[in-house]
Design a protein around this motif. Structure first.
Motif, PDB file in Angstrom:
ATOM      1  N   SER A 351     -11.424 -31.079  58.500  1.00 15.47           N
ATOM      2  CA  SER A 351     -11.772 -29.912  59.316  1.00 15.47           C
ATOM      3  C   SER A 351     -12.417 -30.380  60.612  1.00 15.47           C
ATOM      4  CB  SER A 351     -12.741 -28.996  58.569  1.00 15.47           C
ATOM      5  OG  SER A 351     -12.195 -28.580  57.338  1.00 15.47           O
ATOM      6  N   LYS A 352     -11.845 -29.968  61.731  1.00 14.11           N
ATOM      7  CA  LYS A 352     -12.428 -30.352  63.016  1.00 14.11           C
ATOM      8  C   LYS A 352     -13.774 -29.691  63.236  1.00 14.11           C
ATOM      9  CE  LYS A 352      -8.060 -31.230  65.418  1.00 14.11           C
ATOM     10  NZ  LYS A 352      -7.183 -30.826  66.552  1.00 14.11           N
ATOM     11  N   SER A 353     -13.916 -28.498  62.705  1.00 17.16           N
ATOM     12  CA  SER A 353     -15.187 -27.782  62.831  1.00 17.16           C
ATOM     13  C   SER A 353     -15.343 -26.846  61.644  1.00 17.16           C
ATOM     14  CB  SER A 353     -15.232 -26.974  64.130  1.00 17.16           C
ATOM     15  OG  SER A 353     -14.206 -26.005  64.156  1.00 17.16           O
ATOM     16  N   GLY A 354     -16.540 -26.744  61.119  1.00 17.30           N
ATOM     17  CA  GLY A 354     -16.804 -25.793  60.067  1.00 17.30           C
ATOM     18  C   GLY A 354     -16.247 -26.185  58.714  1.00 17.30           C
ATOM     19  N   VAL A 355     -15.974 -25.165  57.920  1.00 19.11           N
ATOM     20  CA  VAL A 355     -15.578 -25.314  56.528  1.00 19.11           C
ATOM     21  C   VAL A 355     -14.106 -24.938  56.378  1.00 19.11           C
ATOM     22  CG1 VAL A 355     -16.016 -24.504  54.181  1.00 19.11           C
ATOM     23  CG2 VAL A 355     -17.918 -24.738  55.792  1.00 19.11           C
ATOM     24  N   GLY A 356     -13.299 -25.840  55.837  1.00 20.82           N
ATOM     25  CA  GLY A 356     -11.884 -25.549  55.628  1.00 20.82           C
ATOM     26  C   GLY A 356     -11.696 -24.656  54.411  1.00 20.82           C
ATOM     27  N   LEU A 357     -11.045 -23.487  54.604  1.00 21.09           N
ATOM     28  CA  LEU A 357     -10.917 -22.516  53.519  1.00 21.09           C
ATOM     29  C   LEU A 357      -9.493 -22.318  53.028  1.00 21.09           C
ATOM     30  CD1 LEU A 357     -13.345 -19.700  54.764  1.00 21.09           C
ATOM     31  CD2 LEU A 357     -13.799 -21.510  53.089  1.00 21.09           C
ATOM     32  N   VAL A 358      -8.540 -22.227  53.945  1.00 14.30           N
ATOM     33  CA  VAL A 358      -7.175 -21.866  53.555  1.00 14.30           C
ATOM     34  C   VAL A 358      -6.182 -22.664  54.392  1.00 14.30           C
ATOM     35  CG1 VAL A 358      -5.477 -19.995  53.350  1.00 14.30           C
ATOM     36  CG2 VAL A 358      -7.903 -19.505  53.001  1.00 14.30           C
ATOM     37  N   PHE A 359      -5.221 -23.302  53.739  1.00 11.24           N
ATOM     38  CA  PHE A 359      -4.067 -23.856  54.430  1.00 11.24           C
ATOM     39  C   PHE A 359      -2.994 -22.772  54.529  1.00 11.24           C
ATOM     40  CE2 PHE A 359      -5.242 -28.376  53.171  1.00 11.24           C
ATOM     41  CZ  PHE A 359      -5.381 -28.818  54.483  1.00 11.24           C
ATOM     42  N   LEU A 360      -2.272 -22.760  55.648  1.00 15.83           N
ATOM     43  CA  LEU A 360      -1.160 -21.830  55.817  1.00 15.83           C
ATOM     44  C   LEU A 360       0.049 -22.600  56.324  1.00 15.83           C
ATOM     45  CD1 LEU A 360      -3.863 -20.177  57.440  1.00 15.83           C
ATOM     46  CD2 LEU A 360      -2.358 -18.387  56.565  1.00 15.83           C
ATOM     47  N   ARG A 361       1.102 -22.598  55.529  1.00 14.27           N
ATOM     48  CA  ARG A 361       2.340 -23.203  56.010  1.00 14.27           C
ATOM     49  C   ARG A 361       3.187 -22.112  56.632  1.00 14.27           C
ATOM     50  NH1 ARG A 361       7.204 -23.678  52.825  1.00 14.27           N
ATOM     51  NH2 ARG A 361       7.125 -22.341  50.973  1.00 14.27           N
ATOM     52  N   VAL A 362       3.854 -22.469  57.722  1.00 16.03           N
ATOM     53  CA  VAL A 362       4.586 -21.498  58.531  1.00 16.03           C
ATOM     54  C   VAL A 362       5.943 -22.075  58.889  1.00 16.03           C
ATOM     55  CG1 VAL A 362       4.571 -20.158  60.689  1.00 16.03           C
ATOM     56  CG2 VAL A 362       2.418 -20.629  59.486  1.00 16.03           C
ATOM     57  N   GLY A 363       6.954 -21.246  58.852  1.00 13.81           N
ATOM     58  CA  GLY A 363       8.294 -21.696  59.225  1.00 13.81           C
ATOM     59  C   GLY A 363       9.239 -20.526  59.403  1.00 13.81           C
ATOM     60  N   GLN A 364      10.454 -20.857  59.739  1.00 10.62           N
ATOM     61  CA  GLN A 364      11.501 -19.852  59.913  1.00 10.62           C
ATOM     62  C   GLN A 364      12.310 -19.785  58.624  1.00 10.62           C
ATOM     63  OE1 GLN A 364      11.992 -18.174  63.154  1.00 10.62           O
ATOM     64  NE2 GLN A 364      12.913 -16.790  61.676  1.00 10.62           N
ATOM     65  N   ALA A 365      12.233 -18.656  57.920  1.00  5.37           N
ATOM     66  CA  ALA A 365      12.903 -18.520  56.632  1.00  5.37           C
ATOM     67  C   ALA A 365      14.138 -17.643  56.752  1.00  5.37           C
ATOM     68  CB  ALA A 365      11.951 -17.936  55.596  1.00  5.37           C
ATOM     69  N   ASP A 366      15.017 -17.786  55.799  1.00  8.69           N
ATOM     70  CA  ASP A 366      16.233 -16.985  55.728  1.00  8.69           C
ATOM     71  C   ASP A 366      15.867 -15.553  55.361  1.00  8.69           C
ATOM     72  OD1 ASP A 366      18.732 -15.928  55.390  1.00  8.69           O
ATOM     73  OD2 ASP A 366      19.215 -17.069  53.585  1.00  8.69           O
ATOM     74  N   ALA A 367      16.255 -14.600  56.222  1.00 11.00           N
ATOM     75  CA  ALA A 367      15.918 -13.195  55.986  1.00 11.00           C
ATOM     76  C   ALA A 367      17.068 -12.423  55.345  1.00 11.00           C
ATOM     77  CB  ALA A 367      15.520 -12.532  57.295  1.00 11.00           C
ATOM     78  N   SER A 368      18.069 -13.110  54.840  1.00 14.44           N
ATOM     79  CA  SER A 368      19.269 -12.416  54.362  1.00 14.44           C
ATOM     80  C   SER A 368      19.097 -11.811  52.977  1.00 14.44           C
ATOM     81  CB  SER A 368      20.456 -13.386  54.347  1.00 14.44           C
ATOM     82  OG  SER A 368      20.219 -14.468  53.452  1.00 14.44           O
ATOM     83  N   ARG A 369      18.130 -12.316  52.190  1.00 14.20           N
ATOM     84  CA  ARG A 369      17.958 -11.801  50.831  1.00 14.20           C
ATOM     85  C   ARG A 369      16.603 -11.133  50.688  1.00 14.20           C
ATOM     86  NH1 ARG A 369      18.542 -16.818  47.140  1.00 14.20           N
ATOM     87  NH2 ARG A 369      17.355 -17.701  48.871  1.00 14.20           N
TER      88      ARG A 369
END
Length: 386
Positions: A351-369
């Motif tokens: 953590s660069k600053s403070g307390v690390g609480l939650v990781f969030l992975r982000v990407g472009q997903a298939d929206a067809s289903r």
């Protein structure tokens, strides 16, 4: 064992906002009971409130109108459990709830004035009082996607446009007590993935955390129905052939026996390490401290970030086990305490600053289903007597 590990990597899939919003509002406005004398504006604000994310769809909030003010309370029956004994997860959820309320009100032409109750009268269940005054309409784009935000656990995802990365990195809150930091690809990402794997592994190594996890999964509704509380098994998107072994993992003697063969580590590797290490983007949500007002601010930032990603057409999967395992006052077995302390030190180092609480992975997903998605309780079920 590899087959069982794969089951945790599946999750909700993205769908068009029109279809997703339609699915969602069946959960919050359907049923026979009426909203009574609530005005359309109040109905919209309450619908936005209950659309907020919460750990395992626990929905740990209660709402009460007092004149023109809205009070937010922690629901004692849905909060304070093993991984939430210090209200860390509940405060993140209530912070997200507050942010949804403020965004929806802003889109309707009101500015929200939030007074945090922990700083006013030290009553742990009282979270906030919100009042409003007229203002120009803002945040219309974010309010529009409140009912469309959802967790997507699929893997892999496609790359994210640089312009979207810039937009995500610009998301913040005014007081600066919570931040979102981008974890760059390479060694930093690999290190973060290992940290998260250790956090997720604790959930299957500890009898206490294992029981809490599987209590949240509503096996009673079957694999083809959604539910308004907890996690419907179908929302995990487990392959048909893996459903029986996954169901068996809810029994601690089976889980404990498989852990001798490394099952907890394998499940954590497939459910956390692999998707995170290969994800296009990884962010870390941090709080200035574990003071409750700072955690609430982190919940607000979490939701604003998630809504911005949704508006950009991106998929998000949060990993809240990080903060709960490292900082929660969980009555974990003494044999695992050293592992937890080591995890806490590792989180602090990244953590660069403070307390690390939650990781969030982000990407472009298939929206067809379209996915099956967990619903919410009726708004009227959350309202307290004035």
């Amino acid at each position: 064992m590899l087959m069982m590990a794969a089951c945790l990597a599946k999750g909700a899939e993205s769908m068009s906002p029109k279809r997703l919003c339609g699915h969602w509002f069946k959960g919050v406005s359907g049923g026979k009971r009426s909203m009574g004398s609530l005005t359309p504006t109040r109905e919209k604000i309450l619908a936005a409130a209950v659309a907020a994310p919460s750990a395992d769809n626990s929905q740990p909030w209660q709402l009460r109108w007092r004149g023109g003010a809205l009070e937010l309370w922690i629901d004692e029956e849905r909060s304070g459990h093993d991984s939430d004994s210090s209200y860390l997860l509940s405060d993140l959820a209530l912070g997200a709830c507050i942010e949804n309320i403020c965004i929806q009100a802003s889109a309707l032409g009101y500015v929200s004035h939030v007074a945090l109750m922990p700083e006013l009268d030290h009553e742990p269940r009282k979270v906030a009082i919100i009042t409003w005054s007229a203002a120009p309409k803002l945040d219309v784009d974010l309010a529009a996607v409140i009912p469309c935000r959802h967790t997507d656990r699929r893997f892999p995802w496609g790359p994210v446009a640089e312009s979207s990365v810039v937009r995500l990195q610009s998301v913040g809150i005014d007081d600066g007590t919570a931040r979102i930091q981008l974890i760059p690809a390479g060694e930093a990402r690999a290190r973060a993935s290992r940290i998260l794997m250790r956090a997720e592994g604790l959930r299957f190594s500890s009898r206490t955390l294992h029981a809490e996890l599987f209590r949240a999964i509503r096996f009673d509704v079957g694999w083809h129905q959604t539910c308004a509380e907890g996690l419907a098994p179908g929302t995990l998107f487990i392959e048909r052939l893996l459903r029986l072994p996954f169901t068996a993992l809810q029994y601690w003697p089976i889980m404990r026996s498989l852990n001798v063969l490394g099952a907890a580590s394998m499940l954590a590797w497939r459910g956390a390490y692999l998707p995170v290490s290969k994800s296009p983007l990884l962010f870390l949500l941090t709080a200035e401290s574990l003071q409750r007002s700072h955690v609430l601010a982190s919940g607000r930032l979490l939701e604003r970030f998630w809504l911005r990603a949704t508006a950009l057409g991106l998929a998000v999967q949060p990993f809240a086990a990080l903060g709960a395992a490292a900082y929660g006052t969980v009555p974990i077995e003494s044999r695992l305490e050293r592992r937890r302390q080591s995890l806490k030190a590792s989180v602090e180092s990244i953590s660069k600053s403070g307390v690390g609480l939650v990781f969030l992975r982000v990407g472009q997903a298939d929206a067809s289903r379209p996915p099956m998605r967990n619903a919410r309780r009726e708004v009227v079920d959350l309202l307290m007597e004035a």
